[in-house]
Motif scaffolding. Structure first.
Motif, PDB file in Angstrom:
ATOM      1  N   ASP A  68       0.836  -1.199   0.000  1.00  0.00           N
ATOM      2  CA  ASP A  68       0.000   0.000   0.000  1.00  0.00           C
ATOM      3  C   ASP A  68       0.871   1.249   0.000  1.00  0.00           C
ATOM      4  O   ASP A  68       1.838   1.351   0.759  1.00  0.00           O
ATOM      5  CB  ASP A  68      -0.914   0.029   1.226  1.00  0.00           C
ATOM      6  CG  ASP A  68      -2.029  -1.001   1.131  1.00  0.00           C
ATOM      7  OD1 ASP A  68      -2.319  -1.448   0.005  1.00  0.00           O
ATOM      8  OD2 ASP A  68      -2.584  -1.365   2.179  1.00  0.00           O
ATOM      9  N   VAL A  69       0.496   2.198  -0.845  1.00  0.00           N
ATOM     10  CA  VAL A  69       1.240   3.451  -0.967  1.00  0.00           C
ATOM     11  C   VAL A  69       0.878   4.390   0.178  1.00  0.00           C
ATOM     12  O   VAL A  69      -0.301   4.552   0.520  1.00  0.00           O
ATOM     13  CB  VAL A  69       0.930   4.129  -2.315  1.00  0.00           C
ATOM     14  CG1 VAL A  69       1.615   5.491  -2.398  1.00  0.00           C
ATOM     15  CG2 VAL A  69       1.356   3.244  -3.467  1.00  0.00           C
ATOM     16  N   SER A  70       1.888   4.991   0.779  1.00  0.00           N
ATOM     17  CA  SER A  70       1.667   6.022   1.792  1.00  0.00           C
ATOM     18  C   SER A  70       1.764   7.387   1.112  1.00  0.00           C
ATOM     19  O   SER A  70       2.851   7.789   0.678  1.00  0.00           O
ATOM     20  CB  SER A  70       2.707   5.915   2.906  1.00  0.00           C
ATOM     21  OG  SER A  70       2.710   7.080   3.709  1.00  0.00           O
ATOM     22  N   GLU A 113      -7.347   6.166  -2.553  1.00  0.00           N
ATOM     23  CA  GLU A 113      -7.357   7.404  -1.786  1.00  0.00           C
ATOM     24  C   GLU A 113      -5.970   8.030  -1.727  1.00  0.00           C
ATOM     25  O   GLU A 113      -5.823   9.266  -1.768  1.00  0.00           O
ATOM     26  CB  GLU A 113      -7.878   7.153  -0.366  1.00  0.00           C
ATOM     27  CG  GLU A 113      -9.334   6.742  -0.283  1.00  0.00           C
ATOM     28  CD  GLU A 113      -9.569   5.285  -0.646  1.00  0.00           C
ATOM     29  OE1 GLU A 113     -10.731   4.897  -0.866  1.00  0.00           O
ATOM     30  OE2 GLU A 113      -8.562   4.524  -0.721  1.00  0.00           O
ATOM     31  N   ALA A 114      -4.947   7.184  -1.642  1.00  0.00           N
ATOM     32  CA  ALA A 114      -3.576   7.695  -1.586  1.00  0.00           C
ATOM     33  C   ALA A 114      -3.185   8.330  -2.920  1.00  0.00           C
ATOM     34  O   ALA A 114      -2.565   9.404  -2.945  1.00  0.00           O
ATOM     35  CB  ALA A 114      -2.613   6.570  -1.230  1.00  0.00           C
ATOM     36  N   ASP A 122      -4.132  15.401  -5.826  1.00  0.00           N
ATOM     37  CA  ASP A 122      -4.739  16.634  -5.319  1.00  0.00           C
ATOM     38  C   ASP A 122      -3.694  17.615  -4.790  1.00  0.00           C
ATOM     39  O   ASP A 122      -3.948  18.831  -4.721  1.00  0.00           O
ATOM     40  CB  ASP A 122      -5.748  16.310  -4.207  1.00  0.00           C
ATOM     41  CG  ASP A 122      -6.986  15.593  -4.738  1.00  0.00           C
ATOM     42  OD1 ASP A 122      -7.199  15.622  -5.967  1.00  0.00           O
ATOM     43  OD2 ASP A 122      -7.714  14.991  -3.922  1.00  0.00           O
ATOM     44  N   ALA A 123      -2.509  17.094  -4.444  1.00  0.00           N
ATOM     45  CA  ALA A 123      -1.429  17.969  -3.980  1.00  0.00           C
ATOM     46  C   ALA A 123      -0.718  18.645  -5.145  1.00  0.00           C
ATOM     47  O   ALA A 123       0.227  19.421  -4.937  1.00  0.00           O
ATOM     48  CB  ALA A 123      -0.430  17.169  -3.149  1.00  0.00           C
ATOM     49  N   GLY A 124      -1.145  18.368  -6.371  1.00  0.00           N
ATOM     50  CA  GLY A 124      -0.569  19.020  -7.544  1.00  0.00           C
ATOM     51  C   GLY A 124       0.525  18.238  -8.233  1.00  0.00           C
ATOM     52  O   GLY A 124       1.184  18.759  -9.142  1.00  0.00           O
TER      53      GLY A 124
END
Length: 352
Positions: A140-142, A164-165, A171-173
């Motif tokens: 799983d990606v953090s 979601e990750a 969303d952080a660009g």
């Protein structure tokens, strides 16, 4: 990659005794040509299957990559590319690359852009990546770990998650380019092209694809005439009671075909990538050779434990203990090191 069974002594001698020849082949592999179109040397001179396998095993044992020769390519940006999640993604900066897949990372490094990679996921196990910070927990990606590395572009697979990750990173660009998973030999060229285009180095992608094509052609040329053994790919995790047989779409089927053999599962009519193993299906398939991953064979107690599984002894492969294994992270990686896998398979599965 190893062979167990009656022919065990012979492949060990052939894989490790001709050290001088293997070194010569590897020297050729590292030294031919100039510029980004340089080859790894697989087509420098003809060689027997055993010679090619010896050189390939030595290279895989190093667990290092062979980047394209010459000066590292300079990304020409910005570029806008199609992402496999249906988006169009614009990449303006490839100074801090973060591949979230080991096979993708291998391609990035082999293109000559390894010094721009800032992190890795758990499946990037080759030597050049080991010192990089890991951004996955299990698989799983953090998102927090990814963003802490300030990547300018992230490369992911459609099965990279959780979703979601990935959404949080986007969303952080940060541009996130999603790629289709590589599940067969023909996917190597497509994936290499897409990665090179996304990073602004399309010519390097063409050079790497040409190199891989030459290496694969040379490996296939070493297949002995008239030999078409049946090979069953078994995926096992004994501790979890997972016993599967590969069929159409397993990934191993394309490797077995490229190595001049017949996939026993496909021939037996298994139309799914993996099917729960039964003694009846295995006996019916009658493989001459069994192909496994190293950890899978270890999980069932090695060759001795494997042949005790119902149905194994009743196959030619089980009776002769003809088991070929490969390191887990390399066998189905479908990247720049795949020709080395084919070199070894051609030698090991065609031994009498």
């Amino acid at each position: 990659m190893r062979m167990s069974g009656r022919s065990q002594q012979s492949p060990r001698r052939r894989a490790f005794a001709p050290v001088v020849l293997a070194l010569a082949l590897l020297t050729a592999a590292c030294g031919g040509g100039t510029g980004s179109s340089g080859t790894s040397g697989a087509d420098v001179s003809p060689a027997s299957a055993s010679e090619r396998a010896a050189a390939a095993e030595k290279q895989l044992a190093k667990n290092t990559l062979l980047p394209l020769q010459g000066k590292a390519p300079a990304p020409q940006l910005p570029v806008t590319v199609d992402s496999s999640d249906g988006r169009k993604v614009t990449v303006n900066d490839a100074s801090r690359i973060l591949p979230l897949n080991g096979g993708v990372a291998e391609i990035v490094f082999t293109l000559g852009l390894g010094d721009r990679v800032v992190g890795r996921d758990i499946t990037a196990t080759f030597a050049e990546a080991k010192k990089l910070p890991q951004v996955t927990q299990a698989h799983d990606v953090s998102a927090e770990s990814v963003l802490s590395l300030r990547p300018t572009v992230v490369l992911a697979d459609t099965d990279t998650g959780p979703r979601e990750a990935i959404d949080q990173i986007r969303d952080a660009g940060v541009p996130v380019v999603v790629l289709d998973p590589a599940t067969e030999l023909s996917d190597v060229a497509t994936r290499t092209t897409r990665i090179a285009e996304a990073l602004g180095v399309p010519e390097a992608g063409k050079a790497l694809n040409a190199r891989i094509a030459r290496e694969l052609a040379a490996a296939k040329a070493a297949v002995p005439q008239g030999s078409r053994p049946k090979v069953a790919f078994l995926y096992m995790r004994g501790s979890a009671a997972v016993y599967l047989m590969g069929g159409k779409g397993s990934g191993a089927d394309s490797l077995i075909d490229a190595a001049g053999a017949v996939d026993a599962g496909v021939e037996a009519g298994l139309d799914k990538p993996f099917t729960p193993l039964t003694s009846e299906a295995l006996v019916s398939a009658q493989p001459d050779v069994i192909l496994m991953m190293d950890k899978g064979l270890a999980s069932v107690g090695g060759v001795d434990g494997l042949v005790d599984i119902p149905g194994i002894r009743e196959t030619p492969a089980g009776a002769d203990r003809r088991i070929v294994t490969a390191e887990d992270g390399v066998l189905l990686s479908f990247g720049p090191r795949t020709p080395l896998v084919i070199d070894i398979l051609v030698d090991r599965i065609h031994q009498g």
